[in-house]
Design an enzyme around this catalytic site. Sequence first.
Site, PDB file in Angstrom:
ATOM      1  CG  LEU A  66      -4.468  16.849 -46.475  1.00 14.97           C
ATOM      2  CD1 LEU A  66      -4.833  18.286 -46.133  1.00 14.97           C
ATOM      3  CD2 LEU A  66      -3.595  16.794 -47.726  1.00 14.97           C
ATOM      4  N   PRO A  67      -1.579  14.146 -44.223  1.00 16.13           N
ATOM      5  CG  PRO A  67       0.492  13.870 -45.235  1.00 16.13           C
ATOM      6  CD  PRO A  67      -0.751  14.695 -45.307  1.00 16.13           C
ATOM      7  CB  THR A  91      -5.862  10.357 -38.290  1.00 17.40           C
ATOM      8  OG1 THR A  91      -6.715   9.410 -38.936  1.00 17.40           O
ATOM      9  CG2 THR A  91      -5.885  10.082 -36.786  1.00 17.40           C
ATOM     10  CE  LYS A 129      -7.959   6.100 -37.594  1.00 14.22           C
ATOM     11  NZ  LYS A 129      -7.610   6.873 -38.799  1.00 14.22           N
ATOM     12  CE  LYS A 184      -1.169  11.067 -37.779  1.00 11.75           C
ATOM     13  NZ  LYS A 184      -1.982  11.418 -38.965  1.00 11.75           N
TER      14      LYS A 184
END
Length: 318
Positions: free
Chosen positions: A84-85, A115, A191, A266
Site C-alpha cells: 500500500l502507498p 514502505t 528499507k 515520501k
Amino acid sequence: MALSLSFRRFLYHSRGSREFSNVGFIGLGQMGSRMAKNILKKGHKLTVFDVNKFAVTKLCESGATSAESAAEVSQTSEIIITMLPSNKHVLDCYTGEKGILSFAKKNTLLIDSSTIDPSVSETVSQEAEKKNMRFIDGPVSGGVNAAENGTLTFMVGGLRNNFDDAKSIFEAMGSRIVHCGEKVGMGQAAKLCNNMLLAISMIGTAEAFNLGQKLGLDSKVLAEIVNSSSGRCWASEVYNPVPGLIPNVPSSNNYQGGFGTTLMAKDLGLAQDIASRSKTPILLGSLAHQIYLAVISKGFADKDFSVIYQFLKDDKKT
C-alpha cells in the site's frame, strides 16, 4: 537408507517455510500486481483486492479470485500480503472498521510489504497480537523490473518462526530474503536506510555526470572511468540517470516507470521522521529530501527518481 521425496519435503516444511493453500493480496499497484502474479505462477490459490477494479480484473485473468473488500480477502486467507502507498493506507487497511484485523481468522499470518514508518508496523503488530494473529513487515527493494521477474529483495522484521513460515511466499516473489531482526519494524528501518543512501548516491551521480557534460566530457567515457574507479555505485553502473547510456532503464525511456520521485520524497520524509525521533543527524539525507521536493515542484512528480539529472541539467540556476 535414503529418505523418500515426500518425507524430505515434510522435513523441509516442518523445519522451515510452510505451504499456504489460500493466499490473499491487497494493493495491486505497479509493484503489487507483479508480486501477486508471481504468487499465482507458483501455484497458490490467490484472492485479491484493490480499489482499482481494472487491476483486479487483470489478475483474475491470470487465475486470481476477486474480492469486494479487504474484509472479504481476510475471511478466506491463511496468509495476507499488503502493498500500500502510505502509513494511513496501512492503518486503515488493517485497523479500520472493515479492516483485516476485524475479519481475519486467528493465527493468520500478515505481511506488510509497504514502505512505511516502523512505528506504524509496530502499532499494527500490537493490534494483531491482541487478536491472536501474526504480523511481520517485509518491504522490498529492486523496483518494477525485479517485481516482474520475481527477483525482489525482501527485508523482514518479526519473530523468526513467522519469518520461516512466510519464506515460501517470499521466495515466490523474490530471490533474496533477509531477516533483519526479531522486532517488527526492522525491515522498514533497513528499507529506509537503503533508500536514503540510494537517493544520495543518485544525486551525486547526476551531479557528476552533469558537470562532466558541462565541461565537454562524453558521458560514455565518464561512465567507463567511474565504473572502473572509486566512484562506482549502483546509480552509475546499473541505473545511470543519463539518457542512452544503459538500455531498459527509465532514463532511456523518458524517465518513465521505475521508482517515482514522489515515492522517493515520501521515503526520505519517513527517514527524516525516524531520524528526528532517534535524534540521529542525517545531513545529506535531509538535503536529499529537500532536493527531491524541489524536483517535484518543477513538474517531475510522475517521473522516475533518476530524473534528478534532467532537473540539474535544465535548472537555470546551475
